[in-house]
Design a protein around this motif. Sequence first.
Motif, PDB file in Angstrom:
ATOM      1  N   ALA A 343      23.536  38.576  50.809  1.00  0.00           N
ATOM      2  CA  ALA A 343      25.194  38.558  51.106  1.00  0.00           C
ATOM      3  C   ALA A 343      25.509  37.384  50.456  1.00  0.00           C
ATOM      4  CB  ALA A 343      25.317  38.309  52.487  1.00  0.00           C
ATOM      5  N   THR A 347      28.330  37.249  47.333  1.00  0.00           N
ATOM      6  CA  THR A 347      29.684  36.354  47.433  1.00  0.00           C
ATOM      7  C   THR A 347      29.763  35.661  46.256  1.00  0.00           C
ATOM      8  OG1 THR A 347      29.559  36.374  49.505  1.00  0.00           O
ATOM      9  CG2 THR A 347      30.729  34.769  48.600  1.00  0.00           C
ATOM     10  N   CYS A 351      32.784  36.876  43.656  1.00  0.00           N
ATOM     11  CA  CYS A 351      33.825  36.097  44.357  1.00  0.00           C
ATOM     12  C   CYS A 351      35.256  36.261  43.844  1.00  0.00           C
ATOM     13  CB  CYS A 351      33.334  34.536  44.398  1.00  0.00           C
ATOM     14  SG  CYS A 351      33.170  33.902  42.754  1.00  0.00           S
ATOM     15  N   SER A 385      34.243  40.767  47.177  1.00  0.00           N
ATOM     16  CA  SER A 385      33.087  39.708  47.611  1.00  0.00           C
ATOM     17  C   SER A 385      32.552  39.963  49.195  1.00  0.00           C
ATOM     18  CB  SER A 385      33.827  38.309  47.531  1.00  0.00           C
ATOM     19  OG  SER A 385      35.183  38.142  48.227  1.00  0.00           O
ATOM     20  N   ASP A 386      34.077  40.410  49.890  1.00  0.00           N
ATOM     21  CA  ASP A 386      33.593  40.438  51.263  1.00  0.00           C
ATOM     22  C   ASP A 386      34.225  41.646  51.765  1.00  0.00           C
ATOM     23  OD1 ASP A 386      36.055  39.640  50.910  1.00  0.00           O
ATOM     24  OD2 ASP A 386      36.269  37.964  52.232  1.00  0.00           O
ATOM     25  N   THR A 388      37.276  42.940  51.918  1.00  0.00           N
ATOM     26  CA  THR A 388      38.597  42.571  52.482  1.00  0.00           C
ATOM     27  C   THR A 388      39.938  43.259  51.459  1.00  0.00           C
ATOM     28  OG1 THR A 388      38.817  40.404  51.385  1.00  0.00           O
ATOM     29  CG2 THR A 388      37.767  40.609  53.792  1.00  0.00           C
TER      30      THR A 388
END
Length: 571
Positions: A343, A347, A351, A385-386, A388
Amino acid sequence: MTDQLPPFSFCHSPEQPRRKSQNLNFADGYPEVRDPEKRKKERMALLENMKDYNYEGGACGDCNINTDTPTPKWLKYDRQVLRFFCYFKEPVNERREENFRVRRCTIYFYLEDGSMHISEPREDNSGIVQGTFLKRHKVPKHGGGYIGISNFKVGSDITVYERTFRICSCDTFTKRYFMKRCYEIGKEEDFPDGPVSSFRETLQRHRLKHHKDFANRQFLENDGKVLRFFAVWDDRFSVYGDRHPYVLHYFLADDTIEILEINERNSGRHNFPMLLKRNRLPRELPSDLLGFMVEICFYMTVMNSQGIIIKKNGELLMTCWSQLMSRNLHQYCQEWKCLPIMALARTLIQCKIVLCFSSRMAEDETHKVSPPDRGRLFVFKFFLSDDTISIYEPPTRNSGIVSGKFLSREAAPKKPCTNKRYQPSDMIVGAKLVIHDRLFELLQADEWTLKYMETHPDEFPLSDYENVVKKVESFLSKMPEDGLHHLKMNLPTTANDPTGKLTAIDQLSPLLTRAGLKLTKQELVTLDRHASKGQEKDVPDIQTLFFKIVSKSMKSSVWGANKGLASLPPQ
């Protein structure tokens, strides 16, 4: 000898000042002569009436008495405030735990003009609007007049606008002022405890041996508690190195660290405010970020000592001297928490990768769009990256709609009728996404997003040109010859749309759908981009590309038919 001659040795008494009062004056535009004796009597009478203004030990008390000049009240009592500590009981309805609540306040009485204001100290997580309870002004009394010093007495009640306050104590300055003026102070009292406070105290007496831990316990217990350390980076071993001072903040609520720079005057360095943004700082950074699943230990233990060495990313050595936030803090420690390295690697690598699309609100059987929302355009962003998303609405002139942030950055929602969230592979041109009961259709993608999707065909197979062409050729190979001929004759050209409002993709999509070839808008965009780049000879656009593929399929079907006829036995 010359200083002893008669002209130089003349002696006489010092001359006294010859003061003369001004008796000529203008009153209401007319000249008049004032009587000096009458003016002296009026001044003495004024001094007699304002005798309480002259006090011993004041800033200008002796000067005022000698010069027979009264001190104005606003100057004499400047910045002199009487402070009383009080409370009032507020009724609470429809609650089983309490039927009233004790609210503590502070009354400030200003001697210079007789005004007062009431404030209530703020308490964390009280759920009550606290702060200034009553703004500063002269408060009228019930029977007439205004509230004065004589209305304040410790241990008594005072009513302000139909609300009764109980005065429990006062500060030291107020006590001395009352004693000097021979006012009755009263007897101090203790603040009463409310029902909820008493109930909480009983719970504190009977502590359980084992407490059930919960997720946000650390945040609730340590919110707002920050440890501050003064740090030094010794960089004198490098060329033009020096000792750089810093301030390190450790947040107990979430075990995060930030490092701020101390900008010194004439240092010759850029005034940059921050060296390290607030985040969790690992104790050791693994050398192989893309290797096996390992665990990272973060800085989470703060010892009550001085001279702590902190190593940042294997390069920065800092020596810290601690300044504890309170004297009662001895040691704060907690078990190590670990984070999967995959993880963290994702990231670090992704990123700054953001997929950007233009979108609009769409309709289907379950989602409807109101007339004002049909013309609205949005910028849809997906952060790799996450995972979202965020939605932004650019400004439109004379639209009557407030532009700006439509949806703050948050985790991608789950797909309808599934328990899985939207993934990067779902972000394609023409896709329809359900975001908080609203249906959004992705219209176009920017150039950077399309290039990223083409360079990652494993993650975005609809952007792979070879796969899309194989899909088209596989479908056309199964079509009959008359169907291919009909499709070839109806292929659109630029002359079919003289207005130029419809793009080539908009003209091709309905024709291919009627023929039975289901291609998504993302696949058509992939073919159009490949043709527009001029990578193939004599293929300038997507219409020519389809014409070439259909012609190739027709030749293959004719060749296959002739081959089948040749293989038949002679009659």
